[in-house]
Enzyme design. Structure first.
Site, PDB file in Angstrom:
ATOM      1  CD  GLN A  35      37.279  52.339  38.726  1.00  0.00           C
ATOM      2  OE1 GLN A  35      37.788  53.454  38.723  1.00  0.00           O
ATOM      3  NE2 GLN A  35      37.945  51.263  39.086  1.00  0.00           N
ATOM      4  CG  HIS A  53      46.558  46.945  42.705  1.00  0.00           C
ATOM      5  ND1 HIS A  53      47.204  47.691  43.667  1.00  0.00           N
ATOM      6  CD2 HIS A  53      45.731  47.813  42.064  1.00  0.00           C
ATOM      7  CE1 HIS A  53      46.804  48.956  43.594  1.00  0.00           C
ATOM      8  NE2 HIS A  53      45.903  49.056  42.637  1.00  0.00           N
ATOM      9  N   GLY A  56      37.856  45.973  41.112  1.00  0.00           N
ATOM     10  CA  GLY A  56      37.680  45.750  42.540  1.00  0.00           C
ATOM     11  C   GLY A  56      36.358  46.307  43.048  1.00  0.00           C
TER      12      GLY A  56
HETATM   13  P1  AMP Z   1      43.696  51.679  41.417  1.00  0.00           P
HETATM   14  O1  AMP Z   1      45.127  51.352  41.181  1.00  0.00           O
HETATM   15  O2  AMP Z   1      43.419  52.247  42.771  1.00  0.00           O
HETATM   16  O3  AMP Z   1      43.070  52.470  40.285  1.00  0.00           O
HETATM   17  O4  AMP Z   1      42.927  50.282  41.417  1.00  0.00           O
HETATM   18  C1  AMP Z   1      43.045  49.386  40.339  1.00  0.00           C
HETATM   19  C2  AMP Z   1      42.010  48.301  40.507  1.00  0.00           C
HETATM   20  O5  AMP Z   1      42.245  47.613  41.738  1.00  0.00           O
HETATM   21  C3  AMP Z   1      40.568  48.844  40.584  1.00  0.00           C
HETATM   22  O6  AMP Z   1      39.716  47.961  39.893  1.00  0.00           O
HETATM   23  C4  AMP Z   1      40.307  48.837  42.058  1.00  0.00           C
HETATM   24  O7  AMP Z   1      38.938  48.743  42.382  1.00  0.00           O
HETATM   25  C5  AMP Z   1      41.056  47.601  42.496  1.00  0.00           C
HETATM   26  N1  AMP Z   1      41.332  47.653  43.939  1.00  0.00           N
HETATM   27  C6  AMP Z   1      41.882  48.676  44.626  1.00  0.00           C
HETATM   28  N2  AMP Z   1      41.931  48.399  45.948  1.00  0.00           N
HETATM   29  C7  AMP Z   1      41.382  47.171  46.093  1.00  0.00           C
HETATM   30  C8  AMP Z   1      41.137  46.320  47.220  1.00  0.00           C
HETATM   31  N3  AMP Z   1      41.453  46.683  48.464  1.00  0.00           N
HETATM   32  N4  AMP Z   1      40.566  45.116  46.990  1.00  0.00           N
HETATM   33  C9  AMP Z   1      40.227  44.734  45.728  1.00  0.00           C
HETATM   34  N5  AMP Z   1      40.437  45.491  44.635  1.00  0.00           N
HETATM   35  C10 AMP Z   1      41.007  46.689  44.810  1.00  0.00           C
END
Ligand code: AMP
Length: 294
Positions: A150, A34, A144
């Site tokens: 997504q 994040h 991400g």
């Molecule tokens: P989430 O809180 O899991 O819904 O993720 C929020 C955002 O952070 C989404 O766009 C995810 O794809 C991104 N994200 C989660 N994990 C990672 C990671 N390891 N590297 C890069 N982006 C990430």
């Protein structure tokens, strides 16, 4: 840093932001993945807005909504240290008041892979992201690579519903052993955590075959499968090769870029990972030009 939980307050604060506004949507339990999205937003924009919302609509009935990690104070402390201007932390009641009756359905690109494993998931994602885009009015929103489908779903929605914003795709941030950072990694016990490095080993094995000239999707999938099957704690749910622009399944040899993705279970915990082939596409520029770009 403004911390805002109500929609009227968010609209007031958003109107006062001028220039480019970078938006990062999260479900909290923030980690370095994040923070990398936030760092990119900070570098590109005049203001940065982060949302923290565990969206009930995108969880299936038997999924982990109740136990999903939540620690708002820790998240706010982290954000305060990273130069974020606004944090939006609505409750489910704010986002879905009584009588809420509208869902956003992205069709074909949401059907395979995670869409097949998690019926309704992308309808929940598209609906909340559409709402959050309307509320936060991003110049650019950052997503991400880890959640590659997504990205494809959201980009299709942005194009089809004429949202006036850009999507940037940030490469997956990993632990030293290659495990993609995820809020769900806390569910793993010590043995499962060690075993979970097999997802990245699988992707690397396939990337190695690709670098040697292998182009047959089935051979690339076999390279991943072999690594996962060598790990007794891992249960492979799927490994797939798709066109990264459309997510159409690829079964024949071609020199077009490929999206190689997999889902693996460790007990009740599901982990995802993916990479683009050739591997030099796994940069912000390569991902943004390729993943869901139609
Ligand atoms: P989430 O809180 O899991 O819904 O993720 C929020 C955002 O952070 C989404 O766009 C995810 O794809 C991104 N994200 C989660 N994990 C990672 C990671 N390891 N590297 C890069 N982006 C990430």
């Amino acid at each position: 840093m403004h911390v805002i939980a109500s929609i009227p307050d968010l609209r007031t604060v958003r109107k006062r932001l001028s220039g480019r506004v970078g938006v990062v949507l999260t479900m909290g339990a923030l980690h370095r993945g994040h923070l990398e999205l936030i760092r990119a937003a900070r570098a590109d924009n005049d203001a940065v807005l982060v949302s923290i919302f565990v969206n009930p609509l995108q969880f299936g009935a038997h999924e982990d909504l109740a136990r999903y990690p939540r620690d708002l104070q820790r998240d706010l402390d982290l954000l305060a240290a990273t130069d974020v201007d606004v944090v939006f932390t609505p409750t489910p009641e704010v986002m879905y008041p009584p009588g809420f009756d509208t869902l956003v359905t992205v069709d074909t690109v949401a059907q395979g892979l995670e869409g097949e494993a998690r019926p309704g998931h992308f309808q929940g994602v598209a609906t909340v992201v559409a709402k959050l885009f309307n509320l936060t009015q991003p110049t650019i929103s950052y997503f991400g690579q880890k959640d590659a489908q997504q990205v494809v779903v959201i980009r299709r929605m942005v194009r089809d519903l004429n949202f006036d914003l850009e999507i940037a795709v940030i490469p997956t941030v990993r632990e030293p052993d290659g495990l993609a950072l995820s809020s769900r990694n806390v569910y793993l016990d010590a043995a499962q955590r060690r075993a979970a490095a097999c997802l990245y080993r699988g992707l690397q094995a396939a990337a190695h075959r690709y670098a040697e000239g292998e182009r047959h999707p089935e051979a690339l999938r076999t390279a991943v499968r072999t690594e996962i099957e060598a790990e007794p704690l891992a249960q492979l749910e799927y490994v797939a090769v798709n066109d990264p622009r459309t997510l159409i399944g690829q079964h024949a040899i071609s020199d077009q870029p490929l999206l190689l993705s997999l889902a693996v279970r460790f007990g009740t915990t599901r982990l995802l990972d993916n990479c683009l082939l050739p591997v030099d596409l796994n940069t912000r520029a390569g991902l943004t030009a390729t993943l869901g770009a139609v």
